[in-house]
Design a protein around this motif. Structure first.
Motif, PDB file in Angstrom:
ATOM      1  N   VAL B  10      38.317  34.355  37.694  1.00 52.86           N
ATOM      2  CA  VAL B  10      37.368  34.179  36.590  1.00 52.86           C
ATOM      3  C   VAL B  10      36.779  35.557  36.270  1.00 52.86           C
ATOM      4  O   VAL B  10      36.317  36.255  37.169  1.00 52.86           O
ATOM      5  CB  VAL B  10      36.234  33.208  36.997  1.00 52.86           C
ATOM      6  CG1 VAL B  10      35.226  33.062  35.862  1.00 52.86           C
ATOM      7  CG2 VAL B  10      36.802  31.848  37.375  1.00 52.86           C
ATOM      8  N   HIS B  11      36.852  35.928  34.995  1.00 54.71           N
ATOM      9  CA  HIS B  11      36.308  37.225  34.586  1.00 54.71           C
ATOM     10  C   HIS B  11      35.375  37.075  33.386  1.00 54.71           C
ATOM     11  O   HIS B  11      35.778  36.491  32.367  1.00 54.71           O
ATOM     12  CB  HIS B  11      37.428  38.197  34.201  1.00 54.71           C
ATOM     13  CG  HIS B  11      38.249  38.634  35.370  1.00 54.71           C
ATOM     14  ND1 HIS B  11      37.723  39.338  36.420  1.00 54.71           N
ATOM     15  CD2 HIS B  11      39.546  38.424  35.669  1.00 54.71           C
ATOM     16  CE1 HIS B  11      38.669  39.565  37.316  1.00 54.71           C
ATOM     17  NE2 HIS B  11      39.789  39.005  36.892  1.00 54.71           N
ATOM     18  N   GLY B  12      34.186  37.579  33.543  1.00 61.95           N
ATOM     19  CA  GLY B  12      33.244  37.664  32.414  1.00 61.95           C
ATOM     20  C   GLY B  12      32.999  36.345  31.707  1.00 61.95           C
ATOM     21  O   GLY B  12      32.791  36.319  30.485  1.00 61.95           O
ATOM     22  N   LEU B  13      33.015  35.244  32.453  1.00 60.15           N
ATOM     23  CA  LEU B  13      32.886  33.927  31.806  1.00 60.15           C
ATOM     24  C   LEU B  13      31.456  33.680  31.339  1.00 60.15           C
ATOM     25  O   LEU B  13      30.506  33.745  32.116  1.00 60.15           O
ATOM     26  CB  LEU B  13      33.312  32.821  32.783  1.00 60.15           C
ATOM     27  CG  LEU B  13      33.211  31.399  32.251  1.00 60.15           C
ATOM     28  CD1 LEU B  13      34.150  31.177  31.075  1.00 60.15           C
ATOM     29  CD2 LEU B  13      33.501  30.384  33.354  1.00 60.15           C
ATOM     30  N   GLN B  14      31.349  33.408  30.057  1.00 57.07           N
ATOM     31  CA  GLN B  14      30.053  33.022  29.495  1.00 57.07           C
ATOM     32  C   GLN B  14      30.196  31.633  28.907  1.00 57.07           C
ATOM     33  O   GLN B  14      31.255  31.271  28.403  1.00 57.07           O
ATOM     34  CB  GLN B  14      29.638  33.982  28.388  1.00 57.07           C
ATOM     35  CG  GLN B  14      29.528  35.412  28.864  1.00 57.07           C
ATOM     36  CD  GLN B  14      28.705  36.253  27.901  1.00 57.07           C
ATOM     37  OE1 GLN B  14      27.738  35.792  27.316  1.00 57.07           O
ATOM     38  NE2 GLN B  14      29.104  37.496  27.754  1.00 57.07           N
ATOM     39  N   ALA B  15      29.149  30.851  28.983  1.00 58.82           N
ATOM     40  CA  ALA B  15      29.185  29.527  28.372  1.00 58.82           C
ATOM     41  C   ALA B  15      27.868  29.290  27.660  1.00 58.82           C
ATOM     42  O   ALA B  15      26.808  29.725  28.131  1.00 58.82           O
ATOM     43  CB  ALA B  15      29.407  28.461  29.445  1.00 58.82           C
ATOM     44  N   TRP B  16      27.960  28.631  26.543  1.00 56.69           N
ATOM     45  CA  TRP B  16      26.777  28.385  25.720  1.00 56.69           C
ATOM     46  C   TRP B  16      26.721  26.900  25.380  1.00 56.69           C
ATOM     47  O   TRP B  16      27.751  26.275  25.129  1.00 56.69           O
ATOM     48  CB  TRP B  16      26.871  29.155  24.395  1.00 56.69           C
ATOM     49  CG  TRP B  16      27.020  30.624  24.549  1.00 56.69           C
ATOM     50  CD1 TRP B  16      28.147  31.309  24.903  1.00 56.69           C
ATOM     51  CD2 TRP B  16      26.001  31.601  24.349  1.00 56.69           C
ATOM     52  NE1 TRP B  16      27.908  32.652  24.953  1.00 56.69           N
ATOM     53  CE2 TRP B  16      26.588  32.865  24.592  1.00 56.69           C
ATOM     54  CE3 TRP B  16      24.658  31.539  23.984  1.00 56.69           C
ATOM     55  CZ2 TRP B  16      25.873  34.052  24.491  1.00 56.69           C
ATOM     56  CZ3 TRP B  16      23.954  32.725  23.861  1.00 56.69           C
ATOM     57  CH2 TRP B  16      24.549  33.966  24.126  1.00 56.69           C
ATOM     58  N   HIS B  52      34.829  24.407  33.447  1.00 56.10           N
ATOM     59  CA  HIS B  52      35.750  25.463  33.002  1.00 56.10           C
ATOM     60  C   HIS B  52      36.920  25.611  33.965  1.00 56.10           C
ATOM     61  O   HIS B  52      38.052  25.828  33.554  1.00 56.10           O
ATOM     62  CB  HIS B  52      35.016  26.799  32.869  1.00 56.10           C
ATOM     63  CG  HIS B  52      34.206  26.906  31.623  1.00 56.10           C
ATOM     64  ND1 HIS B  52      32.919  26.439  31.526  1.00 56.10           N
ATOM     65  CD2 HIS B  52      34.510  27.412  30.396  1.00 56.10           C
ATOM     66  CE1 HIS B  52      32.458  26.660  30.307  1.00 56.10           C
ATOM     67  NE2 HIS B  52      33.403  27.254  29.596  1.00 56.10           N
ATOM     68  N   LEU B  53      36.638  25.489  35.263  1.00 57.32           N
ATOM     69  CA  LEU B  53      37.702  25.703  36.260  1.00 57.32           C
ATOM     70  C   LEU B  53      38.764  24.614  36.195  1.00 57.32           C
ATOM     71  O   LEU B  53      39.935  24.860  36.485  1.00 57.32           O
ATOM     72  CB  LEU B  53      37.108  25.748  37.677  1.00 57.32           C
ATOM     73  CG  LEU B  53      36.175  26.912  37.990  1.00 57.32           C
ATOM     74  CD1 LEU B  53      35.623  26.785  39.399  1.00 57.32           C
ATOM     75  CD2 LEU B  53      36.906  28.237  37.830  1.00 57.32           C
ATOM     76  N   ILE B  54      38.362  23.397  35.818  1.00 53.48           N
ATOM     77  CA  ILE B  54      39.345  22.309  35.786  1.00 53.48           C
ATOM     78  C   ILE B  54      39.883  22.075  34.384  1.00 53.48           C
ATOM     79  O   ILE B  54      40.630  21.123  34.153  1.00 53.48           O
ATOM     80  CB  ILE B  54      38.780  20.996  36.385  1.00 53.48           C
ATOM     81  CG1 ILE B  54      37.592  20.489  35.583  1.00 53.48           C
ATOM     82  CG2 ILE B  54      38.394  21.191  37.833  1.00 53.48           C
ATOM     83  CD1 ILE B  54      37.005  19.178  36.137  1.00 53.48           C
ATOM     84  N   GLY B  55      39.518  22.962  33.468  1.00 52.21           N
ATOM     85  CA  GLY B  55      40.117  22.917  32.136  1.00 52.21           C
ATOM     86  C   GLY B  55      39.520  21.880  31.209  1.00 52.21           C
ATOM     87  O   GLY B  55      40.075  21.600  30.148  1.00 52.21           O
ATOM     88  N   VAL B  64      39.494  32.404  32.404  1.00 50.02           N
ATOM     89  CA  VAL B  64      39.681  31.623  33.627  1.00 50.02           C
ATOM     90  C   VAL B  64      41.176  31.482  33.839  1.00 50.02           C
ATOM     91  O   VAL B  64      41.879  30.936  32.979  1.00 50.02           O
ATOM     92  CB  VAL B  64      39.051  30.211  33.504  1.00 50.02           C
ATOM     93  CG1 VAL B  64      39.360  29.397  34.757  1.00 50.02           C
ATOM     94  CG2 VAL B  64      37.557  30.304  33.275  1.00 50.02           C
ATOM     95  N   ARG B  65      41.677  32.020  34.935  1.00 50.32           N
ATOM     96  CA  ARG B  65      43.103  31.878  35.255  1.00 50.32           C
ATOM     97  C   ARG B  65      43.245  31.012  36.493  1.00 50.32           C
ATOM     98  O   ARG B  65      42.618  31.273  37.512  1.00 50.32           O
ATOM     99  CB  ARG B  65      43.738  33.241  35.539  1.00 50.32           C
ATOM    100  CG  ARG B  65      43.801  34.159  34.344  1.00 50.32           C
ATOM    101  CD  ARG B  65      44.277  35.535  34.761  1.00 50.32           C
ATOM    102  NE  ARG B  65      45.711  35.596  34.823  1.00 50.32           N
ATOM    103  CZ  ARG B  65      46.476  35.883  33.785  1.00 50.32           C
ATOM    104  NH1 ARG B  65      45.941  36.166  32.623  1.00 50.32           N
ATOM    105  NH2 ARG B  65      47.783  35.911  33.905  1.00 50.32           N
ATOM    106  N   ILE B  66      44.068  29.974  36.383  1.00 49.53           N
ATOM    107  CA  ILE B  66      44.368  29.104  37.518  1.00 49.53           C
ATOM    108  C   ILE B  66      45.878  29.145  37.711  1.00 49.53           C
ATOM    109  O   ILE B  66      46.625  28.930  36.741  1.00 49.53           O
ATOM    110  CB  ILE B  66      43.933  27.643  37.235  1.00 49.53           C
ATOM    111  CG1 ILE B  66      42.478  27.567  36.769  1.00 49.53           C
ATOM    112  CG2 ILE B  66      44.188  26.750  38.449  1.00 49.53           C
ATOM    113  CD1 ILE B  66      41.444  27.719  37.838  1.00 49.53           C
TER     114      ILE B  66
END
Lengths: 114, 266
Positions: B10-16, B52-55, B64-66
């Protein structure tokens, strides 16, 4: 990354059938293991499944062994897991199946007594 | 020897949510075989991060890379392929009330595989045995206690033997004995089935028992990622507040506070 090639092979070993499984048994090919186990049982002879070269087994692989055991019991046919590797033993223990299956160090050891 | 490639990056993840920022540029990675606990209080952003992690939620800013697949850019087909390799045990269980426990657990196998019915039956019952619900396959979800619902949901989450398991609040609302059993089970799943497990929780005791590493989240920011010992020893005041269950002082500037109360720009 595993370097062992996935394989299942059956040989007639005197008085019993020996199914050798190798590699990482998962959903992608566990049905081949299932077929090999059921085919070996169809011979009517005692069956040993050698799991010494199995680095990983998932529950579809365990399901193949359970189905084999169930079929063998129904026909009163000896069915033994031999040389069970540590990863396989861990999964058997997780499902409390280590006391359900007959386990032996080798097929010769398993069938010598009978 | 090279370090194993991370399963999660996970890089630079922002959520609004609207104009409210929930995640403020989150960075972290999880390597295979690890049990990672994402720990934080309520409102820390951990549920948003999990979505976010589970899509379930696509990243708007950041990535987010899984399993190496960037979820924000993945096609529906790629997303489906990733989802088949992960298991998710939701906080409330999310069992289908019209199906029996056994049918709930077998559902992913029926939807995603073409396995023989006898294999499906054994695999799903095996997982019920693993979570100590052996023989309960014919009950309906409404007949289960809270702890049993969680265990049934876990059985369904692991029925496909996922390499990556997400577990949302495993011990929330459970009595201490059942919670401790679930913690033990998480450890055994990692060891026997080689799962990489991400647990989201606010329960400190559980986190300290199971975690290889802990990511501490607070107000949408990662305060630190470290071992249990490192987190316990952290001099960070917000971490110590969390560990000592001290209420956090809410700090907000006057303009923001007024805007929130009146709904108008100052």
């Amino acid at each position: 990354m595993s370097t062992t090639v996935n394989s299942v092979a059956t040989e007639a070993a005197g008085t019993y059938m020996l199914v050798r499984v190798a590699g990482e048994v998962d959903l992608s090919w566990s049905q081949q293991v299932r077929r090999a186990v059921l085919d070996a049982l169809a011979s009517g002879q005692p069956v040993a499944v050698d799991l010494s070269a199995v680095g990983y087994i998932d529950s579809s692989g365990i399901a193949a062994l359970v189905e084999g055991l169930q079929g063998a019991r129904a026909r009163r046919q000896p069915f033994v897991l031999v040389a069970v590797s540590a990863p396989v033993r861990a999964v058997l223990e997780l499902a409390r199946l280590d006391s359900v299956f007959a386990l032996a160090a080798s097929a010769d050891a398993a069938f010598a007594a009978s | 020897m090279n370090a194993p490639s991370p399963l999660i990056e996970v890089h630079g993840l922002q959520a609004w949510y609207g104009r409210r920022r929930i995640l403020h540029g989150v960075d972290f990675s999880v390597v295979p075989g690890e049990i990672r606990v994402i720990m934080g209080g309520s409102g820390s952003g951990k549920s948003t991060l999990l979505r976010h992690l589970i899509g379930l939620q696509r990243p708007r800013d950041g990535s987010v890379r899984i399993f190496g697949v960037e979820l924000g850019r993945a096609s529906e087909r790629e997303l489906l392929a990733v989802r088949r390799k992960i298991g998710v045990s939701f906080q409330g269980g999310a069992l289908l009330t019209s199906l029996s426990v056994g049918e709930n657990v077998a559902l992913p196998l029926r939807e995603h595989t073409r396995l023989d019915e006898s294999t499906i039956r054994i695999m799903s019952r095996l997982k019920l045995e693993v979570v100590n619900l052996g023989g309960f396959q014919d009950l309906m979800p409404s007949q289960l206690s809270g702890g049993m619902v969680k265990r049934a949901a876990l059985a369904r989450a692991i029925v496909m033997d996922p390499r990556l398991l997400f577990f949302d609040e495993p011990s929330a609302g459970l009595d201490p004995v059942v919670a401790a059993e679930l913690d033990e089970l998480i450890l055994r799943l990692r060891d026997a089935l080689r799962m990489t497990i991400v647990v989201v929780t606010h329960e400190l005791e559980s986190a300290f028992k199971i975690a290889d590493t802990i990511t501490v989240l607070d107000q949408g920011e990662i305060l630190m990622t470290g071992t249990v010992g490192e987190v316990r020893a952290s001099p960070n005041a917000r971490i110590q507040d969390l560990l000592n269950r001290r209420p956090r002082a809410v700090q907000v500037d006057a303009d923001t506070y007024l805007r929130r109360l009146t709904g108008e720009e100052a």
